[in-house]
Design an enzyme around this catalytic site. Structure first.
Site, short mmCIF file in Angstrom:
data_model
loop_
_atom_site.label_atom_id
_atom_site.label_comp_id
_atom_site.label_asym_id
_atom_site.label_seq_id
_atom_site.Cartn_x
_atom_site.Cartn_y
_atom_site.Cartn_z
N ASP A 110 -13.43 108.90 35.46
CA ASP A 110 -14.33 109.45 34.59
C ASP A 110 -15.18 108.84 33.84
O ASP A 110 -16.05 108.87 32.86
CB ASP A 110 -13.53 110.27 33.27
CG ASP A 110 -12.48 109.25 32.64
OD1 ASP A 110 -12.79 107.74 33.04
OD2 ASP A 110 -11.83 109.66 31.65
N ARG A 122 -36.17 97.28 23.46
CA ARG A 122 -37.58 97.71 23.05
C ARG A 122 -37.42 98.90 22.02
O ARG A 122 -38.52 99.12 21.43
CB ARG A 122 -37.71 98.63 24.38
CG ARG A 122 -38.08 97.55 25.50
CD ARG A 122 -38.52 98.57 26.70
NE ARG A 122 -37.06 98.96 27.50
CZ ARG A 122 -36.79 99.60 28.50
NH1 ARG A 122 -37.89 99.90 29.29
NH2 ARG A 122 -35.88 100.03 29.18
N GLN A 123 -36.26 99.48 21.58
CA GLN A 123 -36.15 100.23 20.39
C GLN A 123 -35.85 99.42 19.23
O GLN A 123 -34.54 99.24 18.73
CB GLN A 123 -35.01 101.32 20.64
CG GLN A 123 -35.15 102.44 19.66
CD GLN A 123 -36.31 103.33 19.60
OE1 GLN A 123 -36.72 103.86 20.89
NE2 GLN A 123 -37.16 103.80 18.60
N LYS A 161 -52.29 99.13 26.86
CA LYS A 161 -51.34 100.18 27.11
C LYS A 161 -51.21 101.21 26.15
O LYS A 161 -50.89 100.44 25.00
CB LYS A 161 -50.26 99.83 27.72
CG LYS A 161 -49.04 100.77 28.02
CD LYS A 161 -47.82 100.23 28.87
CE LYS A 161 -46.70 99.89 27.97
NZ LYS A 161 -45.53 99.59 28.50
N SER A 211 -39.39 99.10 34.68
CA SER A 211 -38.10 100.06 34.66
C SER A 211 -38.41 101.24 35.73
O SER A 211 -38.08 101.08 36.74
CB SER A 211 -37.94 100.63 33.08
OG SER A 211 -36.98 101.59 32.99
N THR A 212 -39.43 101.92 35.14
CA THR A 212 -39.98 103.14 36.33
C THR A 212 -41.07 102.75 37.11
O THR A 212 -41.39 103.44 38.11
CB THR A 212 -40.21 104.47 35.62
OG1 THR A 212 -41.45 103.94 34.63
CG2 THR A 212 -39.25 104.89 34.37
N GLY A 213 -41.48 101.65 36.62
CA GLY A 213 -42.86 100.90 37.28
C GLY A 213 -44.18 101.68 36.82
O GLY A 213 -45.13 101.41 37.56
N THR A 255 -45.71 101.47 34.13
CA THR A 255 -46.51 100.39 33.40
C THR A 255 -47.28 99.54 34.49
O THR A 255 -48.77 99.62 34.40
CB THR A 255 -45.82 99.51 32.41
OG1 THR A 255 -45.05 100.35 31.49
CG2 THR A 255 -46.94 98.70 31.84
C1 R5P Z 1 -42.48 97.83 27.34
O1 R5P Z 1 -43.14 97.63 26.25
C2 R5P Z 1 -42.00 96.69 28.21
O2 R5P Z 1 -42.65 95.64 27.82
C3 R5P Z 1 -42.47 97.09 29.70
O3 R5P Z 1 -43.63 97.46 29.82
C4 R5P Z 1 -41.72 98.77 30.12
O4 R5P Z 1 -40.51 98.55 29.62
C5 R5P Z 1 -42.26 98.96 31.33
O5 R5P Z 1 -41.55 100.17 31.74
P1 R5P Z 1 -41.88 101.11 32.81
O6 R5P Z 1 -41.85 100.48 34.24
O7 R5P Z 1 -40.95 102.15 32.82
O8 R5P Z 1 -43.22 101.42 32.70
#
Ligand code: R5P
Length: 296
Positions: free
Chosen positions: A37, A95-96, A192, A223-225, A227
């Protein structure tokens, strides 16, 4: 009995063993199991009272499971009388670090509170998302920089010429500037904006003078790419020659790596704070050299 141990957390086996070897500190054995679990059971038999134990556990995905493992282990060790120093190469929730929208929880503050409540006395991390985040901790916390190690790797392994470095948002500009300065390249800023409801990223730059240049996009986290992909779009339009992406923490969730390739990024590298196919830069010495400076 040794008075210092490294407990190599289940999320950071390789990195933890290397750090322990560099520091010549014995590792602490433990028995570990994850139930079907998802709950974790840990058992440490060794008596460690009055020792200092470095618990090395990164908190990459599954974030909450890795964080919980760190909390369980730290709680047990501090209850047994050890002084716990948490070494968290990738610190999740960083980040938070503030309330962006009314009602949002400052998650990093909660993580800080949890670590303190299980008896963690000191923290070492690598490239925390923001310096402001450090202020949420009531115990000593140090964020070691992976920038020199990353620059060294890029210089030795990527054949780049006429280089510019960009940081894809204002928050990462200090780190981007540091990267450019260690590299000896010019630094450019892109701004951004992220829709806080949908997460969609928009990029703009007033003047992007990169025609014919090889560009390194440097960020703390991929993370997701989203940015890096959006930044690459602007760079292509502006006539960049080659675009590579460099980060400290390659979370690369889902199909992020494929997205980066499709966006024309020719190479992606990160460090082993997060194990992945692109984690080519070892931060064990970055961590060990900080721990060596500590007197207690
Ligand atoms: C956010 O401010 C971080 O510095 C990265 O730019 C962000 O976490 C990248 O996330 P992702 O790859 O999802 O855009």
């Amino acid at each position: 009995m040794a008075d210092r141990f490294v407990l190599v957390g289940p999320a950071s086996r390789e990195l933890g063993e290397t750090v322990a070897a560099r520091l010549r500190i014995p590792t602490l054995p433990y028995d570990f199991r994850v139930f079907p679990d998802g709950e974790t059971r840990v058992r440490v038999e060794e008596k460690i009272s009055r020792s200092t134990v470095f618990v090395l556990q990164s908190t990459y995905p599954p974030v909450d499971q890795h964080l919980m493992q760190l909390l369980l282990i730290s709680h047990h060790l501090s209850q047994e009388g050890a002084k716990v120093h948490a070494v968290i190469p990738y610190l999740a929730y960083a980040r938070q670090d503030k309330q962006f929208l009314p009602g949002e929880i400052v998650s990093l503050g909660v993580v800080s509170h949890l670590l303190r409540s299980v008896g963690v006395k000191r923290i070492t991390t690598v490239d925390i998302h923001s310096a402001e985040g450090l202020a949420l901790f009531s115990m000593p916390i140090y964020s070691a920089s992976a920038v020199p190690a990353l620059v060294d790797h890029v210089k030795k392994n990527m054949r780049l010429k006429d280089v510019a470095v960009i940081a894809p948002d204002f928050g990462s500009s200090k780190r981007g500037e540091a990267f450019a300065s260690v590299y000896g390249a010019k630094y450019l800023q892109i701004s951004k904006t992220r829709d806080s409801a949908t997460g969609a990223v928009k990029m703009k730059a007033s003047k992007l003078d990169v025609k014919g240049l090889d560009v390194i996009i440097f960020d703390d986290i991929i993370s997701t790419g989203g940015t890096v992909t959006a930044a690459a779009g602007l760079l292509h339009e502006a006539g960049a020659a080659k675009i590579v992406a460099v980060c400290t923490h390659p979370l690369l969730v889902g199909d992020a790596e494929a997205k980066l390739r499709q966006a024309g990024i020719s190479d992606v590298i990160g460090t082993n704070t997060v194990p992945s196919r692109v984690s080519k830069v070892d931060v064990s010495e970055v961590i060990a050299s900080h721990v060596r400076t500590l007197t207690e």
